[in-house]
Design a protein around this motif. Structure first.
Motif, PDB file in Angstrom:
ATOM      1  N   UNK A  55     132.155 -25.491  14.459  1.00 39.02           N
ATOM      2  CA  UNK A  55     132.294 -26.338  13.279  1.00 39.02           C
ATOM      3  C   UNK A  55     133.761 -26.716  13.083  1.00 39.02           C
ATOM      4  N   UNK A  56     134.189 -27.668  13.876  1.00 32.85           N
ATOM      5  CA  UNK A  56     135.570 -28.137  13.835  1.00 32.85           C
ATOM      6  C   UNK A  56     135.748 -29.148  12.713  1.00 32.85           C
ATOM      7  N   UNK A  57     137.007 -29.452  12.411  1.00 33.62           N
ATOM      8  CA  UNK A  57     137.290 -30.420  11.352  1.00 33.62           C
ATOM      9  C   UNK A  57     136.683 -31.790  11.640  1.00 33.62           C
ATOM     10  N   UNK A  58     136.790 -32.330  12.874  1.00 40.12           N
ATOM     11  CA  UNK A  58     136.138 -33.633  13.141  1.00 40.12           C
ATOM     12  C   UNK A  58     134.633 -33.607  12.905  1.00 40.12           C
ATOM     13  N   UNK A  59     133.983 -32.500  13.275  1.00 40.51           N
ATOM     14  CA  UNK A  59     132.540 -32.385  13.046  1.00 40.51           C
ATOM     15  C   UNK A  59     132.234 -32.423  11.556  1.00 40.51           C
ATOM     16  N   UNK A  60     132.970 -31.638  10.777  1.00 42.51           N
ATOM     17  CA  UNK A  60     132.715 -31.559   9.338  1.00 42.51           C
ATOM     18  C   UNK A  60     133.009 -32.898   8.668  1.00 42.51           C
ATOM     19  N   UNK A  61     134.073 -33.557   9.090  1.00 43.19           N
ATOM     20  CA  UNK A  61     134.423 -34.845   8.496  1.00 43.19           C
ATOM     21  C   UNK A  61     133.358 -35.895   8.788  1.00 43.19           C
ATOM     22  N   UNK A  62     132.798 -35.836   9.980  1.00 44.42           N
ATOM     23  CA  UNK A  62     131.719 -36.781  10.314  1.00 44.42           C
ATOM     24  C   UNK A  62     130.489 -36.499   9.463  1.00 44.42           C
ATOM     25  N   UNK A  63     130.175 -35.221   9.295  1.00 48.82           N
ATOM     26  CA  UNK A  63     129.050 -34.835   8.450  1.00 48.82           C
ATOM     27  C   UNK A  63     129.306 -35.263   7.002  1.00 48.82           C
ATOM     28  N   UNK A  64     130.541 -35.113   6.566  1.00 47.41           N
ATOM     29  CA  UNK A  64     130.906 -35.508   5.207  1.00 47.41           C
ATOM     30  C   UNK A  64     130.738 -37.021   5.008  1.00 47.41           C
ATOM     31  N   UNK A 128     121.119 -28.540  -1.241  1.00 48.44           N
ATOM     32  CA  UNK A 128     121.321 -27.789  -0.002  1.00 48.44           C
ATOM     33  C   UNK A 128     122.470 -28.378   0.808  1.00 48.44           C
ATOM     34  N   UNK A 129     122.483 -29.702   0.972  1.00 49.55           N
ATOM     35  CA  UNK A 129     123.526 -30.358   1.768  1.00 49.55           C
ATOM     36  C   UNK A 129     124.907 -30.119   1.170  1.00 49.55           C
ATOM     37  N   UNK A 130     125.027 -30.200  -0.149  1.00 47.98           N
ATOM     38  CA  UNK A 130     126.316 -29.983  -0.813  1.00 47.98           C
ATOM     39  C   UNK A 130     126.821 -28.567  -0.578  1.00 47.98           C
ATOM     40  N   UNK A 131     125.920 -27.623  -0.668  1.00 46.06           N
ATOM     41  CA  UNK A 131     126.282 -26.222  -0.474  1.00 46.06           C
ATOM     42  C   UNK A 131     126.742 -25.959   0.959  1.00 46.06           C
ATOM     43  N   UNK A 132     126.047 -26.546   1.931  1.00 50.53           N
ATOM     44  CA  UNK A 132     126.389 -26.329   3.335  1.00 50.53           C
ATOM     45  C   UNK A 132     127.744 -26.946   3.671  1.00 50.53           C
ATOM     46  N   UNK A 133     128.011 -28.158   3.202  1.00 50.89           N
ATOM     47  CA  UNK A 133     129.312 -28.784   3.489  1.00 50.89           C
ATOM     48  C   UNK A 133     130.441 -27.980   2.842  1.00 50.89           C
ATOM     49  N   UNK A 134     130.194 -27.460   1.645  1.00 50.38           N
ATOM     50  CA  UNK A 134     131.196 -26.599   1.014  1.00 50.38           C
ATOM     51  C   UNK A 134     131.481 -25.357   1.836  1.00 50.38           C
ATOM     52  N   UNK A 135     130.438 -24.743   2.375  1.00 54.25           N
ATOM     53  CA  UNK A 135     130.621 -23.541   3.205  1.00 54.25           C
ATOM     54  C   UNK A 135     131.318 -23.877   4.528  1.00 54.25           C
ATOM     55  N   UNK A 136     131.040 -25.055   5.072  1.00 53.44           N
ATOM     56  CA  UNK A 136     131.714 -25.472   6.305  1.00 53.44           C
ATOM     57  C   UNK A 136     133.212 -25.628   6.072  1.00 53.44           C
ATOM     58  N   UNK A 137     133.566 -26.267   4.972  1.00 51.30           N
ATOM     59  CA  UNK A 137     134.990 -26.427   4.673  1.00 51.30           C
ATOM     60  C   UNK A 137     135.665 -25.080   4.367  1.00 51.30           C
ATOM     61  N   UNK A 138     134.893 -24.126   3.848  1.00 48.58           N
ATOM     62  CA  UNK A 138     135.482 -22.815   3.538  1.00 48.58           C
ATOM     63  C   UNK A 138     135.907 -22.077   4.801  1.00 48.58           C
ATOM     64  N   UNK A 139     135.244 -22.363   5.931  1.00 46.87           N
ATOM     65  CA  UNK A 139     135.629 -21.755   7.210  1.00 46.87           C
ATOM     66  C   UNK A 139     137.071 -22.119   7.553  1.00 46.87           C
ATOM     67  N   UNK A 140     137.435 -23.352   7.215  1.00 48.35           N
ATOM     68  CA  UNK A 140     138.774 -23.854   7.536  1.00 48.35           C
ATOM     69  C   UNK A 140     139.757 -23.652   6.391  1.00 48.35           C
TER      70      UNK A 140
END
Length: 375
Positions: A55-64, A128-140
């Motif tokens: 779950x890299x930053x480019x992946x998360x940004x694309x998902x966002x 669900x989607x909001x929660x998952x994107x928040x958790x993805x960003x928390x990794x970074x």
């Protein structure tokens, strides 16, 4: 159609595939979205720490970017509400205009589609989607973490959810829209003009929808208990202390609603549209049949509520065991009988229905056997 849209949609590729699909289902619209079920997979990977390095930053940004498109195109009439696009408000041949984009096709929604509808299941998917994107960003350790987690928490607020989707009259979570139950399909005689002989008229019969009581068409909660009503449970939005959770657990066990010896049916047996054709030729699809993907989500939620502290944990555990046993016994019986896994199962007999052999969502029975859920 750009890549953000195609990230979410069912795409029919190739001439052979298109030949097997009705033309109305092939066209894609950039403002119509389908359920973001891939967030269930991402959430599972996050919970089990199996793929955080992916779950890299480019992946998360694309998902966002996709998420922003989804919110922009599927937002509802008032804050914190959401609406599936794609319903045909001018349809006269459907008993209840389909909501194909929801993935639940002919599941009953408001009888008269308008822009003011509020769809419960879509709101839960967005949570669900909001929660998952928040958790993805928390990794970074990204500054956007709180933005999405706070929004997910707001959407999870049970008081706000109840304000928008709980019907005190029907004691259930529901969609909201311009609705009446007083509709039926009737065969009528229609005068038509011949396209080849300009002045010659002929008569033809059509089965069309008739509204029996126009005075009953009002904005209200949609009284059809079924899979959509369970989404606050399935997405674990409900507080474990909530008396609404107790009501849903009690309703799950009610055989006049969803409970069968073979699994949970898609629409309550007491619903006015249970088992009803949607057009002259379309048999019921999400109006009683048992679907393994939705039963899997219910089982996952029941296990969740059974494990956490709350007054209804024992009840959740009891229902979990019974439901799991019913699904396993029936699917094994039908597999031994027919040699197939089926798309769906009949709620009266347990027999397989629809496409077969079908190793799509019905293969979730393997995860149910191993009690492997998304947590």
């Amino acid at each position: 159609m750009n890549n953000i849209d195609s990230f979410l949609k069912e795409i029919i590729l190739g001439d052979e595939a298109r030949a097997r699909v009705p033309s109305e289902f092939i066209i894609q619209y950039t403002n119509n979205a389908n359920p973001p079920t891939f967030f269930l997979t991402i959430d599972y990977l996050l919970k089990t720490n199996q793929a955080n390095h992916l779950f890299t930053l480019p992946f998360i940004q694309r998902l966002e970017k996709w998420y922003q498109w989804y919110n922009r195109t599927q937002s509802g009439p008032i804050p914190f509400t959401f609406r599936w696009r794609g319903r045909n408000a001018s349809s006269i041949y459907e008993l209840n205009p389909k909501t194909l984009t929801s993935g639940l096709d002919d599941y009953p929604r408001a009888s008269h589609p308008t822009d003011s509808e509020r769809h419960l299941d879509l709101r839960c998917w967005i949570t669900l989607a909001s929660n998952v994107i928040g958790k993805l960003y928390s990794i970074l350790n990204n500054e956007k973490t709180n933005k999405y987690l706070n929004y997910a928490q707001l959407l999870s607020n049970n008081d706000l959810l109840d304000q928008l989707h709980w019907s005190e009259q029907y004691e259930m979570y529901a969609d909201y829209g311009l609705h009446t139950d007083y509709v039926q399909l009737e065969r009528v005689l229609i005068q038509k003009q011949s396209p080849t002989q300009q002045y010659q008229q002929y008569q033809q019969t059509h089965v069309i929808r008739q509204v029996i009581q126009q005075s009953d068409v009002n904005y209200k909660y949609v009284k059809h208990f079924g899979y959509v009503s369970l989404f606050p449970l399935m997405t674990r939005i409900l507080n474990p202390q909530s008396n609404k959770l107790e009501k849903i657990l009690n309703d799950l066990q009610n055989s006049t609603l969803l409970w069968t010896p073979y699994g949970l049916r898609s629409l309550a047996r007491s619903s006015s549209l249970y088992g009803m054709k949607n057009t002259e030729h379309d048999p019921p699809y999400w109006r009683g049949a048992i679907w393994i993907n939705m039963n899997y989500m219910v089982l996952s939620a029941l296990q969740h509520y059974a494990k956490i502290s709350g007054p209804y944990s024992d009840k959740a555990q009891h229902i979990y065991k019974q439901l799991r046993t019913n699904l396993l016994k029936n699917m094994l019986h039908i597999y031994n009988k027919t040699g197939h896994i089926w798309e769906q199962y009949d709620d009266k007999t347990g027999n397989g229905k629809g496409s077969h052999p079908f190793t799509g969502w019905s293969s979730l029975i393997v995860l149910i056997m191993s009690e492997l859920y998304d947590e």
